[in-house]
Design a protein around this motif. Structure first.
Motif, PDB file in Angstrom:
ATOM      1  N   ILE A   1       0.849  -1.184   0.000  1.00 43.93           N
ATOM      2  CA  ILE A   1       0.000   0.000   0.000  1.00 43.93           C
ATOM      3  C   ILE A   1       0.881   1.228   0.000  1.00 43.93           C
ATOM      4  O   ILE A   1       1.818   1.333   0.790  1.00 43.93           O
ATOM      5  CB  ILE A   1      -0.931   0.032   1.226  1.00 43.93           C
ATOM      6  N   VAL A   2       0.603   2.157  -0.893  1.00 46.68           N
ATOM      7  CA  VAL A   2       1.408   3.364  -1.005  1.00 46.68           C
ATOM      8  C   VAL A   2       0.600   4.538  -0.491  1.00 46.68           C
ATOM      9  O   VAL A   2      -0.534   4.750  -0.906  1.00 46.68           O
ATOM     10  CB  VAL A   2       1.797   3.613  -2.483  1.00 46.68           C
TER      11      VAL A   2
ATOM     12  N   LEU B   1      -3.122  -1.036  -8.364  1.00 48.42           N
ATOM     13  CA  LEU B   1      -4.253  -0.118  -8.389  1.00 48.42           C
ATOM     14  C   LEU B   1      -3.747   1.303  -8.571  1.00 48.42           C
ATOM     15  O   LEU B   1      -2.809   1.747  -7.885  1.00 48.42           O
ATOM     16  CB  LEU B   1      -5.067  -0.223  -7.100  1.00 48.42           C
ATOM     17  N   LEU B   2      -4.388   2.029  -9.504  1.00 48.73           N
ATOM     18  CA  LEU B   2      -3.987   3.383  -9.846  1.00 48.73           C
ATOM     19  C   LEU B   2      -5.181   4.322  -9.759  1.00 48.73           C
ATOM     20  O   LEU B   2      -6.331   3.890  -9.840  1.00 48.73           O
ATOM     21  CB  LEU B   2      -3.431   3.423 -11.279  1.00 48.73           C
TER      22      LEU B   2
ATOM     23  N   ASP C   1       4.525  13.911  -4.557  1.00 45.95           N
ATOM     24  CA  ASP C   1       4.195  13.659  -3.151  1.00 45.95           C
ATOM     25  C   ASP C   1       4.054  12.163  -2.902  1.00 45.95           C
ATOM     26  O   ASP C   1       4.224  11.679  -1.796  1.00 45.95           O
ATOM     27  CB  ASP C   1       2.900  14.375  -2.758  1.00 45.95           C
ATOM     28  N   GLY C   2       3.717  11.420  -3.944  1.00 45.78           N
ATOM     29  CA  GLY C   2       3.682   9.966  -3.942  1.00 45.78           C
ATOM     30  C   GLY C   2       4.090   9.503  -5.324  1.00 45.78           C
ATOM     31  O   GLY C   2       4.202  10.322  -6.248  1.00 45.78           O
ATOM     32  N   PRO C   3       4.338   8.227  -5.531  1.00 43.69           N
ATOM     33  CA  PRO C   3       4.761   7.754  -6.848  1.00 43.69           C
ATOM     34  C   PRO C   3       3.648   7.895  -7.879  1.00 43.69           C
ATOM     35  O   PRO C   3       2.484   7.575  -7.606  1.00 43.69           O
ATOM     36  CB  PRO C   3       5.119   6.294  -6.599  1.00 43.69           C
ATOM     37  N   VAL C   4       4.017   8.363  -9.074  1.00 41.57           N
ATOM     38  CA  VAL C   4       3.066   8.571 -10.161  1.00 41.57           C
ATOM     39  C   VAL C   4       3.583   7.854 -11.409  1.00 41.57           C
ATOM     40  O   VAL C   4       4.724   8.081 -11.834  1.00 41.57           O
ATOM     41  CB  VAL C   4       2.865  10.075 -10.458  1.00 41.57           C
TER      42      VAL C   4
ATOM     43  N   ASP D   1      -7.087   9.866 -18.396  1.00 39.16           N
ATOM     44  CA  ASP D   1      -5.833  10.259 -17.731  1.00 39.16           C
ATOM     45  C   ASP D   1      -4.667   9.498 -18.326  1.00 39.16           C
ATOM     46  O   ASP D   1      -4.810   8.355 -18.788  1.00 39.16           O
ATOM     47  CB  ASP D   1      -5.902   9.957 -16.233  1.00 39.16           C
ATOM     48  N   HIS D   2      -3.480  10.141 -18.297  1.00 37.01           N
ATOM     49  CA  HIS D   2      -2.253   9.436 -18.670  1.00 37.01           C
ATOM     50  C   HIS D   2      -1.235   9.443 -17.533  1.00 37.01           C
ATOM     51  O   HIS D   2      -0.202   8.785 -17.623  1.00 37.01           O
ATOM     52  CB  HIS D   2      -1.632  10.019 -19.943  1.00 37.01           C
ATOM     53  N   ASN D   3      -1.505  10.184 -16.458  1.00 35.11           N
ATOM     54  CA  ASN D   3      -0.681  10.150 -15.244  1.00 35.11           C
ATOM     55  C   ASN D   3      -1.520   9.549 -14.114  1.00 35.11           C
ATOM     56  O   ASN D   3      -2.654   9.994 -13.875  1.00 35.11           O
ATOM     57  CB  ASN D   3      -0.221  11.551 -14.852  1.00 35.11           C
ATOM     58  N   PHE D   4      -0.943   8.570 -13.403  1.00 33.04           N
ATOM     59  CA  PHE D   4      -1.712   7.837 -12.401  1.00 33.04           C
ATOM     60  C   PHE D   4      -0.945   7.749 -11.080  1.00 33.04           C
ATOM     61  O   PHE D   4       0.207   7.292 -11.058  1.00 33.04           O
ATOM     62  CB  PHE D   4      -2.011   6.423 -12.895  1.00 33.04           C
ATOM     63  N   VAL D   5      -1.597   8.159 -10.017  1.00 30.18           N
ATOM     64  CA  VAL D   5      -1.056   7.950  -8.681  1.00 30.18           C
ATOM     65  C   VAL D   5      -1.144   6.459  -8.355  1.00 30.18           C
ATOM     66  O   VAL D   5      -2.180   5.830  -8.593  1.00 30.18           O
ATOM     67  CB  VAL D   5      -1.841   8.762  -7.634  1.00 30.18           C
ATOM     68  N   VAL D   6      -0.060   5.888  -7.866  1.00 35.10           N
ATOM     69  CA  VAL D   6      -0.043   4.468  -7.511  1.00 35.10           C
ATOM     70  C   VAL D   6      -0.638   4.306  -6.117  1.00 35.10           C
ATOM     71  O   VAL D   6      -0.092   4.813  -5.128  1.00 35.10           O
ATOM     72  CB  VAL D   6       1.382   3.892  -7.561  1.00 35.10           C
ATOM     73  N   ILE D   7      -1.762   3.631  -6.025  1.00 33.79           N
ATOM     74  CA  ILE D   7      -2.444   3.414  -4.742  1.00 33.79           C
ATOM     75  C   ILE D   7      -1.847   2.204  -4.020  1.00 33.79           C
ATOM     76  O   ILE D   7      -1.560   2.251  -2.822  1.00 33.79           O
ATOM     77  CB  ILE D   7      -3.951   3.193  -4.956  1.00 33.79           C
ATOM     78  N   SER D   8      -1.670   1.108  -4.752  1.00 36.25           N
ATOM     79  CA  SER D   8      -1.075  -0.104  -4.186  1.00 36.25           C
ATOM     80  C   SER D   8      -0.475  -0.921  -5.323  1.00 36.25           C
ATOM     81  O   SER D   8      -0.828  -0.737  -6.488  1.00 36.25           O
ATOM     82  CB  SER D   8      -2.116  -0.924  -3.416  1.00 36.25           C
TER      83      SER D   8
END
Length: 454
Positions: free
Chosen positions: A4-5, A177-178, A124-127, A163-170
């Protein structure tokens, strides 16, 4: 194991402020002195942590032997989800494959692959970012080209809200999951276990089996409560409490899979949750993750109402008395015209003037039996329960114009009425296909006759 990120990385300064506030609250409550001592809460700095996490994510993406299936949703509920096949390498190259309807340059619906670049941004988190053009993905993201995307989807420069940029949720070896950085659509990556073209072909084949243009409505039931899905085939489902004129419809989009389909968001029926459905082993319905919810095509309504098909009785399966009536009808038709004969007798809608729904007599109108016509006698067919048909004959029921013409010169109508009276009753229906029947049997409830319709 799934990792989990945190969507926002908490740095030491924020922890200092938070700890200071907590300390002040404790001091005021306990009336004792309290002193916050600055210390490291992590073995690594925030920069080192994000570096480690992005490295782990990249290796997870690269290590999938056959790449991933990206179950891609845009930021609008008005468009279906898409299967985009994705393979990553260590040199930031990504290859995508797909056959969706928005592929350009005449490729819509044709399997296409295209290579471009990806990057793991350390925000702020991995994208996970796909910042270069890709023929498979970019048409869903393009905000400005109304000639390439349907005009009703291009609005205020947002296109389809892809979207083409996604925050990595897990992330993990079995699922990533993005979340779309701009439009917040949830996107899921799952490992592909076959060739990409085979995956898409299997998906399309199963979809064409249970989601047809003929039967477009479905029961959704947890065994106690029943609601409905409308228009599953489009991938944009109306979830409602009744088929006709629903009061509280909800729009849910989905992505199709080789085993069924998956909704963009989890939903529920009276508290029983569901999101992903797979074909039941007996092919009678689709089942949710733990088999607690069924999605069942309205196949019984298709048979009972017979709007688009006439269900003909297998004349050899009738009772002796009914066969005798059919033979007498054939003889009466020959009195009308020597070339006339019975082709079939069934349930459906006649084609003559003032057409009626009920018992339909189809008769040949030439000796070669290459031309035919129908004459109808109204019956009341209803569905007293799921998978049942009730047939009711009324002596005052109407006939269509063709039956009236026959009645002027023969007794076909009188005999057909006698046959109709023998059919009155309630029957259990067993179809040969629970998503689009081409035949079925009617078994009288309790005891009684059994009929074969085809």
């Amino acid at each position: 194991m799934k990792q989990i990120v945190m969507e926002k990385t908490i740095n030491k300064g924020r922890l200092v402020v938070l700890s200071f506030i907590i300390c002040q609250l404790l001091c005021s409550t306990m009336l004792t002195s309290c002193r916050f001592e600055d210390e490291d809460y992590f073995d690594e700095s925030a920069a080192q942590r994000i570096e480690t996490i992005t490295g782990n994510i990249k290796q997870t993406l690269v290590n999938a032997p056959n790449g991933w299936v990206m179950q891609y949703f845009t930021g609008t509920d008005d468009i279906e989800g898409f299967n985009i096949m994705v393979r990553f390498d260590n040199n930031n190259k990504v290859t995508m494959g797909g056959d969706h309807r928005f592929l350009r340059d005449g490729k819509a619906g044709i399997y296409t692959e295209y290579a471009s670049l990806y990057e793991l941004l350390k925000e702020d988190g991995p994208v996970l970012a796909f910042n270069t053009w890709n023929d498979v993905l970019t048409p869903l993201v393009d905000p400005v080209d109304p000639s390439a995307a349907p005009k009703n989807l291009v609005k205020d420069g947002e296109g389809m809200k892809g979207d083409h940029n996604f925050v990595v949720i897990s992330y993990g070896s079995d699922e990533v999951l993005l979340r779309g950085e701009r439009h917040s659509a949830r996107v899921r990556l799952v490992p592909c276990d076959s060739s990409w073209e085979n995956y898409l072909a299997a998906t399309n084949t199963l979809k064409s089996y249970y989601a047809t243009s003929t039967i477009t409505n479905y029961y959704v039931t947890n065994g106690t409560d029943t609601l409905y899905f409308k228009n599953l085939r489009r991938g944009v489902i109306t979830y409602c409490e009744r088929i006709d004129d629903p009061l509280f419809p909800t729009t849910i989009n989905c992505v199709f899979t080789p085993t069924g389909f998956r909704l963009h968001h989890e939903n529920d029926i009276k508290g029983t949750k569901f999101q992903e459905f797979h074909m039941a082993a007996d092919s009678t319905c689709l089942l949710s993750e733990n088999d607690s919810v069924k999605v069942i095509a309205l196949w019984d309504n298709y048979i009972v109402n017979a709007r688009n098909a006439t269900w003909n009785f297998d004349l050899e399966q009738l009772t002796d008395a009914q066969k005798a009536l059919a033979d007498q009808i054939d003889a009466e038709l020959k009195k009308f015209n020597k070339n006339y004969s019975v082709a079939s007798i069934g349930l459906g809608r006649s084609t003559g003037k003032n057409a009626v729904k009920g018992l339909v007599l189809t008769y040949y109108t030439n000796a070669a039996k290459t031309k035919s016509n129908t004459a109808g006698l109204a019956l009341n067919t209803s569905r007293p329960a799921y998978g049942q048909m009730q047939i009711a004959y009324d002596a005052e029921c109407k006939v269509d114009g063709n039956m009236e013409a026959l009645a002027n010169r023969c007794d076909a109508e009188t005999l057909l009425r006698q046959l109709a009276a023998t059919l009155s009753g309630t029957y259990d229906i067993v179809p040969n296909n629970y998503f689009l029947p081409t035949g079925c049997t009617l078994q009288a409830v309790g005891s009684g006759n059994k009929y074969v319709l085809k």
